[in-house]
Design an enzyme around this catalytic site. Structure first.
Site, PDB file in Angstrom:
ATOM      1  N   GLU A   1      44.928  39.050  55.778  1.00  0.00           N
ATOM      2  CA  GLU A   1      44.149  39.938  54.981  1.00  0.00           C
ATOM      3  C   GLU A   1      43.271  40.812  55.918  1.00  0.00           C
ATOM      4  O   GLU A   1      42.687  40.319  56.918  1.00  0.00           O
ATOM      5  CB  GLU A   1      43.151  39.248  53.921  1.00  0.00           C
ATOM      6  CG  GLU A   1      42.172  40.071  53.273  1.00  0.00           C
ATOM      7  CD  GLU A   1      41.067  38.918  52.327  1.00  0.00           C
ATOM      8  OE1 GLU A   1      40.773  39.492  51.407  1.00  0.00           O
ATOM      9  OE2 GLU A   1      41.090  37.839  52.749  1.00  0.00           O
TER      10      GLU A   1
ATOM     11  N   LYS B   1      43.116  45.721  46.835  1.00  0.00           N
ATOM     12  CA  LYS B   1      42.561  44.190  46.316  1.00  0.00           C
ATOM     13  C   LYS B   1      41.622  44.667  44.800  1.00  0.00           C
ATOM     14  O   LYS B   1      40.827  45.506  44.921  1.00  0.00           O
ATOM     15  CB  LYS B   1      41.499  43.425  47.276  1.00  0.00           C
ATOM     16  CG  LYS B   1      41.421  42.019  46.663  1.00  0.00           C
ATOM     17  CD  LYS B   1      40.454  41.305  47.775  1.00  0.00           C
ATOM     18  CE  LYS B   1      40.306  39.995  47.092  1.00  0.00           C
ATOM     19  NZ  LYS B   1      39.724  39.335  48.421  1.00  0.00           N
TER      20      LYS B   1
ATOM     21  N   CYS C   1      44.065  37.136  49.089  1.00  0.00           N
ATOM     22  CA  CYS C   1      43.173  36.082  49.187  1.00  0.00           C
ATOM     23  C   CYS C   1      42.973  35.842  47.605  1.00  0.00           C
ATOM     24  O   CYS C   1      43.679  35.384  46.899  1.00  0.00           O
ATOM     25  CB  CYS C   1      41.803  36.601  49.786  1.00  0.00           C
ATOM     26  SG  CYS C   1      40.797  35.324  50.492  1.00  0.00           S
TER      27      CYS C   1
END
Length: 337
Positions: A50, A135, A169
């Site tokens: 990430e 994200k 994540c």
């Protein structure tokens, strides 16, 4: 008769490494070297952590928002455009090595100096950018830094090594986001993470990462490649300027997990815990068939007459001209005579 589905076998590589902190071009060059190494060892796909380019905003967890503001400014200046010169370095490396690459970046908004996205970039073995995923929801303290993505980036890419998707994540715990990828036929999932040694004392980050990956693999009957960052001495030194006693927290063990999880939810080969390096595992997508006979949640093991998931695929934009017949004429005032 229909054609037999192509279910390839190949070697996957998961990078567990730290960036050159807040230095995007140097980190892209580090990624290039790691891609070359993984390709020499036979990998067909290389997954990076990430926001590998060029680092995670750890200051959000250890200081107040006002103090952290100057670090946010540094991160904005170290964020990248997609496409852009840093991504070009990675794309050329992917093309030269003939491998697929999934890499996390801090993506700068092309229209705002205050918006950064936590983005996964998907790169083909020919060096082309297949697409990107932003994200959807920044986790906890991350809301001080990142802007949320939208449904347009919940995509699965049809590649030579199988249908490829990914999440960043904490959103790997988002059941609906994961289902949206599974329902597009995902068989190969990349889960990118950062080491989080500054998490609450009773939180085992490495075990949490493994558990999330196992859940997605077992539910979807697919392979998950997990790539997690490490915390370098450079990062520790930088954060120590904000909180002098924080080094002991950053040295906490069981904070990073990288490896490959099979469709039965078990680790394939040996994972990496905390240590920097590249972990390899054999992926055989043919092994996804038998488990789906028992639980196929995007097929026979669901009730689509009872349940329905709707995804808004439109990109969120600051200005939408779609309701106009044409762009408005600029307002120009004529000078008075």
């Amino acid at each position: 008769m229909g054609s037999t589905p192509r279910l390839p076998r190949f070697k996957a590589a998961a990078v567990q490494s730290a960036p050159v902190y807040l230095n995007p071009i140097a980190t892209a060059q580090k990624a290039r070297a790691l891609i070359r190494e993984a390709a020499r060892n036979g990998a067909r796909i290389v997954a990076f952590p990430e926001v590998f380019i060029a680092g995670y905003p750890y200051w959000n967890w250890i200081t107040d928002p006002i103090t952290g503001s100057s670090w946010f400014e540094r991160l904005v200046k170290a964020s990248v455009l997609v496409p852009g010169p840093e991504i070009d370095v990675v794309c050329r490396a992917a093309r030269a090595a003939g491998v697929y690459v999934v890499i996390g970046v801090n993506e700068r908004s092309p229209v705002s100096l205050g918006a950064i996205y936590n983005t996964l970039v998907f790169i083909g073995s020919d060096g082309s950018v297949l697409g990107k995923h932003r994200k959807l929801v920044p986790t906890w303290a991350e809301k001080l830094t990142w802007t949320g993505g939208d449904g347009s980036s919940l995509r699965v890419y049809q590649t030579e090594i199988g249908p490829l998707g990914g999440l960043a994540c904490g959103e790997n715990t988002n059941t609906l986001a994961r289902f949206a990828l599974l329902a597009q036929g995902e068989l190969l999932h990349v889960a990118s993470y950062i080491a989080l040694p500054v998490a609450p004392a009773d939180y085992d980050m490495a075990e949490a990462i493994r558990l999330r990956a196992a859940s997605h693999s077992f539910e979807g009957k697919l392979f998950t490649i997990v790539s997690c960052s490490t915390v370098s001495g450079e990062i520790m030194d930088a954060m120590a300027t904000l909180a002098p006693n924080v080094r002991a927290r950053f040295e906490r063990k069981s904070s990073a997990f990288s490896g490959v999880i099979g469709p039965d939810g078990r680790v394939v080969g040996n994972p990496l815990i905390d240590e920097e390096g590249i972990v390899y595992a054999e992926v055989d997508l043919g092994k996804c068939i038998a488990p789906k006979q028992m639980h196929d949640i995007v097929g026979h093991y669901n009730r689509f007459d009872v349940f329905r998931l709707t995804v808004n695929p439109r990109a969120t934009v600051a200005l939408d001209w779609s309701q106009q017949d044409s762009e408005p004429e600029p307002c120009i005032k004529k000078p008075r005579k």
